[in-house]
Design a protein around this motif. Structure first.
Motif, PDB file in Angstrom:
ATOM      1  N   VAL A 106       0.876  -1.173   0.000  1.00  0.00           N
ATOM      2  CA  VAL A 106       0.000   0.000   0.000  1.00  0.00           C
ATOM      3  C   VAL A 106       0.912   1.221   0.000  1.00  0.00           C
ATOM      4  CG1 VAL A 106      -1.824   1.243   1.219  1.00  0.00           C
ATOM      5  CG2 VAL A 106      -1.758  -1.261   1.301  1.00  0.00           C
ATOM      6  N   ILE A 107       0.886   1.956  -1.101  1.00  0.00           N
ATOM      7  CA  ILE A 107       1.804   3.086  -1.254  1.00  0.00           C
ATOM      8  C   ILE A 107       1.011   4.381  -1.139  1.00  0.00           C
ATOM      9  CG2 ILE A 107       3.472   4.199  -2.796  1.00  0.00           C
ATOM     10  CD1 ILE A 107       4.095   1.467  -3.971  1.00  0.00           C
ATOM     11  N   GLY A 108       1.369   5.192  -0.177  1.00  0.00           N
ATOM     12  CA  GLY A 108       0.675   6.458   0.033  1.00  0.00           C
ATOM     13  C   GLY A 108       1.524   7.616  -0.456  1.00  0.00           C
ATOM     14  N   LEU A 109       0.876   8.601  -1.082  1.00  0.00           N
ATOM     15  CA  LEU A 109       1.586   9.827  -1.443  1.00  0.00           C
ATOM     16  C   LEU A 109       1.262  10.876  -0.395  1.00  0.00           C
ATOM     17  CD1 LEU A 109       0.852   8.415  -4.404  1.00  0.00           C
ATOM     18  CD2 LEU A 109       2.066  10.438  -5.170  1.00  0.00           C
ATOM     19  N   VAL A 110       2.301  11.560   0.067  1.00  0.00           N
ATOM     20  CA  VAL A 110       2.124  12.582   1.098  1.00  0.00           C
ATOM     21  C   VAL A 110       2.787  13.854   0.600  1.00  0.00           C
ATOM     22  CG1 VAL A 110       2.864  13.279   3.423  1.00  0.00           C
ATOM     23  CG2 VAL A 110       1.986  10.960   3.044  1.00  0.00           C
ATOM     24  N   GLY A 111       2.096  14.985   0.740  1.00  0.00           N
ATOM     25  CA  GLY A 111       2.706  16.249   0.331  1.00  0.00           C
ATOM     26  C   GLY A 111       1.702  17.386   0.455  1.00  0.00           C
ATOM     27  N   ALA A 112       2.222  18.592   0.440  1.00  0.00           N
ATOM     28  CA  ALA A 112       1.408  19.802   0.596  1.00  0.00           C
ATOM     29  C   ALA A 112       0.402  19.914  -0.559  1.00  0.00           C
ATOM     30  CB  ALA A 112       2.325  21.020   0.593  1.00  0.00           C
ATOM     31  N   PRO A 113      -0.657  20.728  -0.378  1.00  0.00           N
ATOM     32  CA  PRO A 113      -1.556  20.988  -1.506  1.00  0.00           C
ATOM     33  C   PRO A 113      -0.741  21.528  -2.686  1.00  0.00           C
ATOM     34  CG  PRO A 113      -2.443  21.932   0.530  1.00  0.00           C
ATOM     35  CD  PRO A 113      -1.056  21.441   0.844  1.00  0.00           C
ATOM     36  N   ALA A 114      -1.067  21.058  -3.867  1.00  0.00           N
ATOM     37  CA  ALA A 114      -0.420  21.525  -5.115  1.00  0.00           C
ATOM     38  C   ALA A 114       1.067  21.194  -5.202  1.00  0.00           C
ATOM     39  CB  ALA A 114      -0.646  23.023  -5.328  1.00  0.00           C
ATOM     40  N   SER A 115       1.543  20.277  -4.351  1.00  0.00           N
ATOM     41  CA  SER A 115       2.960  19.912  -4.449  1.00  0.00           C
ATOM     42  C   SER A 115       3.222  19.073  -5.695  1.00  0.00           C
ATOM     43  CB  SER A 115       3.414  19.163  -3.187  1.00  0.00           C
ATOM     44  OG  SER A 115       2.591  18.045  -2.948  1.00  0.00           O
ATOM     45  N   GLY A 116       2.176  18.466  -6.257  1.00  0.00           N
ATOM     46  CA  GLY A 116       2.367  17.699  -7.499  1.00  0.00           C
ATOM     47  C   GLY A 116       2.111  16.202  -7.359  1.00  0.00           C
ATOM     48  N   LYS A 117       1.396  15.795  -6.293  1.00  0.00           N
ATOM     49  CA  LYS A 117       1.157  14.365  -6.033  1.00  0.00           C
ATOM     50  C   LYS A 117       0.372  13.702  -7.160  1.00  0.00           C
ATOM     51  CE  LYS A 117      -0.993  15.357  -2.135  1.00  0.00           C
ATOM     52  NZ  LYS A 117      -0.776  16.821  -2.180  1.00  0.00           N
ATOM     53  N   THR A 118      -0.749  14.319  -7.551  1.00  0.00           N
ATOM     54  CA  THR A 118      -1.625  13.668  -8.528  1.00  0.00           C
ATOM     55  C   THR A 118      -0.959  13.584  -9.901  1.00  0.00           C
ATOM     56  OG1 THR A 118      -3.554  14.405  -7.298  1.00  0.00           O
ATOM     57  CG2 THR A 118      -3.919  13.768  -9.586  1.00  0.00           C
ATOM     58  N   HIS A 119      -0.252  14.638 -10.297  1.00  0.00           N
ATOM     59  CA  HIS A 119       0.451  14.569 -11.588  1.00  0.00           C
ATOM     60  C   HIS A 119       1.533  13.488 -11.548  1.00  0.00           C
ATOM     61  CE1 HIS A 119      -1.608  18.366 -12.320  1.00  0.00           C
ATOM     62  NE2 HIS A 119      -1.217  18.311 -13.588  1.00  0.00           N
ATOM     63  N   LEU A 120       2.225  13.389 -10.426  1.00  0.00           N
ATOM     64  CA  LEU A 120       3.284  12.383 -10.320  1.00  0.00           C
ATOM     65  C   LEU A 120       2.691  10.973 -10.374  1.00  0.00           C
ATOM     66  CD1 LEU A 120       6.177  11.484  -9.896  1.00  0.00           C
ATOM     67  CD2 LEU A 120       5.907  11.870  -7.446  1.00  0.00           C
ATOM     68  N   LEU A 121       1.620  10.745  -9.616  1.00  0.00           N
ATOM     69  CA  LEU A 121       1.010   9.409  -9.616  1.00  0.00           C
ATOM     70  C   LEU A 121       0.487   9.050 -11.009  1.00  0.00           C
ATOM     71  CD1 LEU A 121       0.158   6.864  -8.123  1.00  0.00           C
ATOM     72  CD2 LEU A 121      -2.006   7.991  -7.565  1.00  0.00           C
ATOM     73  N   THR A 122      -0.115  10.018 -11.678  1.00  0.00           N
ATOM     74  CA  THR A 122      -0.649   9.762 -13.022  1.00  0.00           C
ATOM     75  C   THR A 122       0.488   9.397 -13.980  1.00  0.00           C
ATOM     76  OG1 THR A 122      -2.414  11.316 -12.584  1.00  0.00           O
ATOM     77  CG2 THR A 122      -2.017  10.784 -14.893  1.00  0.00           C
ATOM     78  N   ALA A 123       1.580  10.161 -13.914  1.00  0.00           N
ATOM     79  CA  ALA A 123       2.715   9.873 -14.790  1.00  0.00           C
ATOM     80  C   ALA A 123       3.320   8.505 -14.459  1.00  0.00           C
ATOM     81  CB  ALA A 123       3.769  10.975 -14.650  1.00  0.00           C
ATOM     82  N   MET A 124       3.354   8.177 -13.164  1.00  0.00           N
ATOM     83  CA  MET A 124       3.900   6.887 -12.727  1.00  0.00           C
ATOM     84  C   MET A 124       3.065   5.726 -13.258  1.00  0.00           C
ATOM     85  SD  MET A 124       4.675   6.701  -8.700  1.00  0.00           S
ATOM     86  CE  MET A 124       6.088   7.497  -8.001  1.00  0.00           C
TER      87      MET A 124
END
Ligand SMILES: Nc1nc2c(ncn2[C@@H]2O[C@H](COP(=O)(O)OP(=O)(O)OP(=O)(O)O)[C@@H](O)[C@H]2O)c(=O)[nH]1
Ligand SMILES: [Mg+2]
Ligand SMILES: [Zn+2]
Length: 357
Positions: free
Chosen positions: A81-99
């Motif tokens: 189970v891999i969780g992404l953690v980061g500030a709002p607008a840090s780029g989590k969703t774009h990174l996960l999508t690209a991954m």
């Protein structure tokens, strides 16, 4: 209990996965799950149905709204189970999508790993709502608060076996909420590895001072994870995303130019980690290094999901932005490869040393 014990990634309860329990299928017309009894079915029909079906989590703690897992979730090796953690607008969703997009382009093939969707419905939704939009050069919206379910669940198969991998991407705003009962951060209790996402600053974006001396989302998540049994041993990575902004800044430029790696080389990962550490330290973002201090195994990477900054769409609403030159993800799988090495999905002497002090 006769079934296999697994931890539900959504409510984090330990549940017993009883063989032959009823499964549910998604009823598209009525937008709801419908229960199907499988015990009367011939084994091959049952297996075929279960491949696409779900199981409702019994949620013994009774603390989470009804949720469903792929019916084959417990048929494989230990789930990740891999969780992404980061500030709002840090780029989590774009990174996960690209991954996730890169995984499906056989991005883990060099490491002997193939991927298939495990939750077909979730996977199609993720593809339609994120990957396709991203491929068309559109920016993705900020994640709504209150998301409690995994963004996608894949089955990774490799030389050491097959494991379900769930990715959690909740809103940065929820991750900055210190309320322990916030439902959206419950996944942290069941997480087996964390990608801490730090968005590198836009050098032109001088109007808005950012308090780099704190990183609230990192701080709160680290404290919660350390309180778990063996929490300090969770594999962690720090991904400095939006590194396209650093493409003329040494030594980040050198790493970005390398593109995707084809091998796991512990010394190379340590050298990159050292450079990311020095960079964060140098820009005064020491608070973003907290995971490195807290977890016994941690690797640091420079990544870029989009390859460049989003610009307002011509003559349109300035808030509507896109990536005018399309997207060119760089090194987005390196954080995942480090996690797969630290969790034993990628094995070998090099993998064993990844992230070690
Ligand atoms: N230059 C550059 N900008 C990026 C990159 N990834 C994301 N961005 C920008 O950063 C903004 C925020 O990205 P998101 O992925 O939505 O951030 P988030 O962490 O998911 O935000 P929340 O969902 O609000 O927590 C996007 O609108 C993009 O414009 C990147 O790799 N490079
Ligand atoms: Mg988001
Ligand atoms: Zn559950």
């Amino acid at each position: 209990m006769t079934g296999r014990a697994v931890r539900c990634p959504v409510c984090a309860d330990r549940i017993s996965w009883e063989p032959g329990a009823p499964v549910s299928v998604w009823d598209v017309e009525n937008s709801r799950y419908e229960t199907v009894r499988v015990t009367a079915l011939a084994p091959e029909k049952r297996a075929d149905l279960e491949r696409l079906a779900y199981r409702q989590c019994p949620n013994p703690s009774g603390d989470t709204a009804a949720h469903y897992l792929p019916a084959t979730y417990a048929d494989h090796g230990e789930p990740l189970v891999i969780g992404l953690v980061g500030a709002p607008a840090s780029g989590k969703t774009h990174l996960l999508t690209a991954m996730i997009r890169q995984i499906h382009l056989d991005g883990l093939g060099a490491h002997g790993i193939t991927a298939a969707p495990l939750d077909f419905r979730r996977h199609r939704d993720f593809h339609d709502d994120y990957v396709r939009k991203f491929e068309a050069g559109g920016t993705l919206s900020g994640t709504d608060t209150g998301v409690v379910e995994a963004a996608d669940i894949l089955l990774l198969r490799g030389p050491t076996g097959a494991r379900p991998v769930s990715f959690f991407d909740v809103a940065g705003e929820d991750l900055e909420d210190p309320e322990a009962r916030n439902r959206a951060t419950k996944f942290l209790a069941g997480t087996t590895a964390v990608v801490f996402v730090h968005g590198s600053e836009d050098p032109l974006d001088t109007g808005r001072p950012t308090p780099r001396s704190e990183n609230r989302s990192f701080h709160l998540a680290v404290e919660r994870l350390l309180a778990l049994p063996d929490g300090a041993r969770l594999p962690a990575v720090i991904a400095v995303t939006k590194s396209d902004r650093l493409r003329y800044v040494p030594p980040a430029d050198r790493w970005l130019h390398r593109g995707d790696e084809r091998t796991v080389d512990a010394a190379r990962i340590r050298a990159e980690s050292r450079d990311v550490f020095a960079y964060l330290h140098h820009v005064g973002a020491g608070a973003s290094l907290r995971p490195f201090e807290a977890f016994t195994r941690c690797a640091l990477h420079f990544v870029s999901a989009s390859g460049g900054d989003a610009k307002p769409v011509d003559r349109g609403d300035p808030a509507v932005r896109h990536f005018p030159r399309g997207f060119r993800p760089t090194r987005v799988l390196e954080p995942l490869v480090s996690i797969l090495a630290m969790t034993g999905m990628i094995a070998g002497a090099e993998a064993e040393r990844v992230g070690a002090p």
